[in-house]
Design a protein around this motif. Structure first.
Motif, PDB file in Angstrom:
ATOM      1  N   GLY A  35      41.074 -13.799  44.994  1.00 36.47           N
ATOM      2  CA  GLY A  35      41.970 -13.956  46.130  1.00 36.47           C
ATOM      3  C   GLY A  35      43.400 -14.272  45.776  1.00 36.47           C
ATOM      4  O   GLY A  35      44.202 -14.563  46.669  1.00 36.47           O
ATOM      5  N   ALA A  36      43.766 -14.207  44.465  1.00 36.04           N
ATOM      6  CA  ALA A  36      45.110 -14.635  44.031  1.00 36.04           C
ATOM      7  C   ALA A  36      45.458 -15.953  44.709  1.00 36.04           C
ATOM      8  O   ALA A  36      46.524 -16.122  45.294  1.00 36.04           O
ATOM      9  N   THR A  37      44.509 -16.889  44.608  1.00 43.11           N
ATOM     10  CA  THR A  37      44.512 -18.120  45.401  1.00 43.11           C
ATOM     11  C   THR A  37      45.181 -19.274  44.678  1.00 43.11           C
ATOM     12  O   THR A  37      44.858 -19.570  43.513  1.00 43.11           O
ATOM     13  N   LEU A  38      46.099 -19.948  45.364  1.00 42.51           N
ATOM     14  CA  LEU A  38      46.736 -21.165  44.860  1.00 42.51           C
ATOM     15  C   LEU A  38      45.784 -22.341  45.084  1.00 42.51           C
ATOM     16  O   LEU A  38      45.538 -22.733  46.219  1.00 42.51           O
ATOM     17  N   THR A  39      45.234 -22.893  44.005  1.00 46.42           N
ATOM     18  CA  THR A  39      44.240 -23.966  44.131  1.00 46.42           C
ATOM     19  C   THR A  39      44.846 -25.360  44.025  1.00 46.42           C
ATOM     20  O   THR A  39      44.335 -26.313  44.613  1.00 46.42           O
ATOM     21  N   HIS A  40      45.914 -25.485  43.250  1.00 40.98           N
ATOM     22  CA  HIS A  40      46.586 -26.773  43.068  1.00 40.98           C
ATOM     23  C   HIS A  40      48.092 -26.548  42.995  1.00 40.98           C
ATOM     24  O   HIS A  40      48.548 -25.556  42.413  1.00 40.98           O
ATOM     25  N   LEU A  41      48.859 -27.463  43.547  1.00 38.87           N
ATOM     26  CA  LEU A  41      50.306 -27.487  43.367  1.00 38.87           C
ATOM     27  C   LEU A  41      50.702 -28.949  43.232  1.00 38.87           C
ATOM     28  O   LEU A  41      50.665 -29.707  44.208  1.00 38.87           O
ATOM     29  N   ILE A  42      51.056 -29.346  42.018  1.00 40.65           N
ATOM     30  CA  ILE A  42      51.306 -30.757  41.704  1.00 40.65           C
ATOM     31  C   ILE A  42      52.789 -30.958  41.482  1.00 40.65           C
ATOM     32  O   ILE A  42      53.410 -30.297  40.638  1.00 40.65           O
ATOM     33  N   VAL A  43      53.373 -31.882  42.257  1.00 37.47           N
ATOM     34  CA  VAL A  43      54.802 -32.175  42.186  1.00 37.47           C
ATOM     35  C   VAL A  43      55.001 -33.682  42.051  1.00 37.47           C
ATOM     36  O   VAL A  43      54.093 -34.469  42.312  1.00 37.47           O
ATOM     37  N   LYS A  44      56.199 -34.080  41.658  1.00 33.39           N
ATOM     38  CA  LYS A  44      56.542 -35.497  41.534  1.00 33.39           C
ATOM     39  C   LYS A  44      57.184 -35.995  42.827  1.00 33.39           C
ATOM     40  O   LYS A  44      58.067 -35.356  43.380  1.00 33.39           O
ATOM     41  N   ASN A  45      56.737 -37.161  43.315  1.00 36.19           N
ATOM     42  CA  ASN A  45      57.364 -37.758  44.498  1.00 36.19           C
ATOM     43  C   ASN A  45      58.416 -38.776  44.084  1.00 36.19           C
ATOM     44  O   ASN A  45      58.725 -38.927  42.889  1.00 36.19           O
TER      45      ASN A  45
END
Length: 373
Positions: free
Chosen positions: A37-47
């Protein structure tokens, strides 16, 4: 290495599912995309507190993405994103019938849309980290005419962005409408169970598409200021109200599932594919993280997850709260910004030029999600 791979399980008849890991040390972001599915499973950013925050809903295994209850978490959606009324359309006098998976209408590509296909993924850049996902949709798939080749390019920029660029070409006239279906929760999906305390502002968004009882556009544009729950502008003092205070006032009473017009200034409501503009800004409850949405598309669907079914905690990656109790992922757990052509555009004469792809032409669009602490 900024782009690496890891196994994400296996599919019967298809073999191993691969997860591509993109890391940008300059923006300190990490994205994970699977070839299913060309699926985005995680997107990790800094707060703001310098903590890693995973801001998209998803599953820890391929089995979760294969369940009937998966609400398109992170998927690339096509050949048609959103709805086609009565699951049919005509081109040059010939009627094409599609699978009515949201009877009587066609939704998100049908019974087995692009979100349920295996894509070919190739790393195309290490700095910034970028991959290209490719899928060939054959003539007749889900009832659509023509073979089309689709690419989705994911890039983590140095400016704290994840960029998604879509291209498609065809060998026969066919409707095309692509989007990403990530659900965002800026509080961190491992800690915040809903997005009710998030605030939202829309920039220069003056209209939304009037829906019928089945959420298919009637063809009429409604001024946002005519419906208080649909006005998210700073101009009218509606930019900093919590989503939770507005969900019950949205049309339908189950939160938001409406399509907003990003650029009402041209007859066909198109945006130059080379020109991208900010359309929305979502803020975390404590102000620790802000996400800005930019797109070249003529519109975007805001969906607040009112129909998400409760996800078993042993299937989701959202496993623990700070106090050690499991998170129950369910209604209003995340909010989508599905940038795309208008729903049912193929059946609306004034909108048809947005989505009807012809041989020799190229479908293009880009969506950027930008994060600031």
């Amino acid at each position: 290495m900024p782009v690496t791979t890891e196994q994400f399980g296996t599919l019967p008849g298809n073999g191993a599912v691969t997860q591509y890991v993109l890391v940008n040390p300059k923006s300190r972001m990490t994205a994970k995309i699977i070839d299913y599915g060309a699926t985005l499973t995680h997107l990790i950013v800094k707060n703001k507190q310098n903590q890693d925050v995973d801001v998209v809903l998803g599953y820890d295994s391929i089995e979760g993405y294969r369940t009937d209850g998966n609400p398109f978490f992170g998927a690339t959606v096509g050949r048609w994103a959103n709805r086609i009324g009565e699951a049919k359309f005509s081109i040059n006098g010939k009627e094409y019938k599609l699978f009515a998976n949201q009877a009587p209408n066609h939704l998100h590509g049908g019974k087995e849309g692009f979100d349920k296909k295996m894509w070919k993924i190739s790393p195309i850049s290490q700095d910034p980290p970028s991959i290209e996902c490719t899928y060939l949709s054959p003539d007749g798939e889900e009832g659509y005419p023509g073979n089309i080749t689709v690419t989705c390019k994911y890039t983590l920029t140095d400016a704290g962005e994840i960029s998604m660029e879509y291209n498609a070409t065809c060998d026969a006239e066919t409707p095309v409408n692509l989007t990403n279906h990530s659900y965002f929760n800026l509080g961190g999906v491992e800690k915040a169970s809903t997005i009710k305390n998030h605030t939202l502002e829309l920039f220069n968004v003056k209209y939304f598409l009037e829906p019928d009882d089945m959420s298919v556009p009637t063809g009429k544009l409604i001024p946002t200021h005519a419906h208080p729950a649909m006005d998210f502008s700073a101009q009218h003092g509606n930019a900093h109200k919590t989503l939770g205070s507005r969900l019950s006032h949205a049309p339908g009473g189950m939160g938001y599932d409406q399509h907003f017009v990003a650029n009402p200034d041209t007859k066909t409501y198109r945006i130059d594919p080379s020109s991208i503009r900010d359309v929305a800004e979502l803020k975390a409850p404590d102000g620790s993280l802000t996400m800005t949405v930019a797109t070249t598309d003529p519109g975007f669907q805001i969906y607040t997850g009112g129909f998400i079914q409760a996800v078993p905690t042993n299937q989701s990656k959202q496993t623990q709260l700070a106090n050690g109790k499991p998170v129950q992922v369910g209604q209003y757990a995340g909010v989508c910004f599905e940038c795309s052509r208008f729903p049912d555009a193929i059946n609306k004469e004034d909108w048809r030029a947005q989505c009807l792809l012809k041989p020799g032409d190229t479908y293009k669009s880009q969506t950027i999600y930008r994060f600031t602490a």
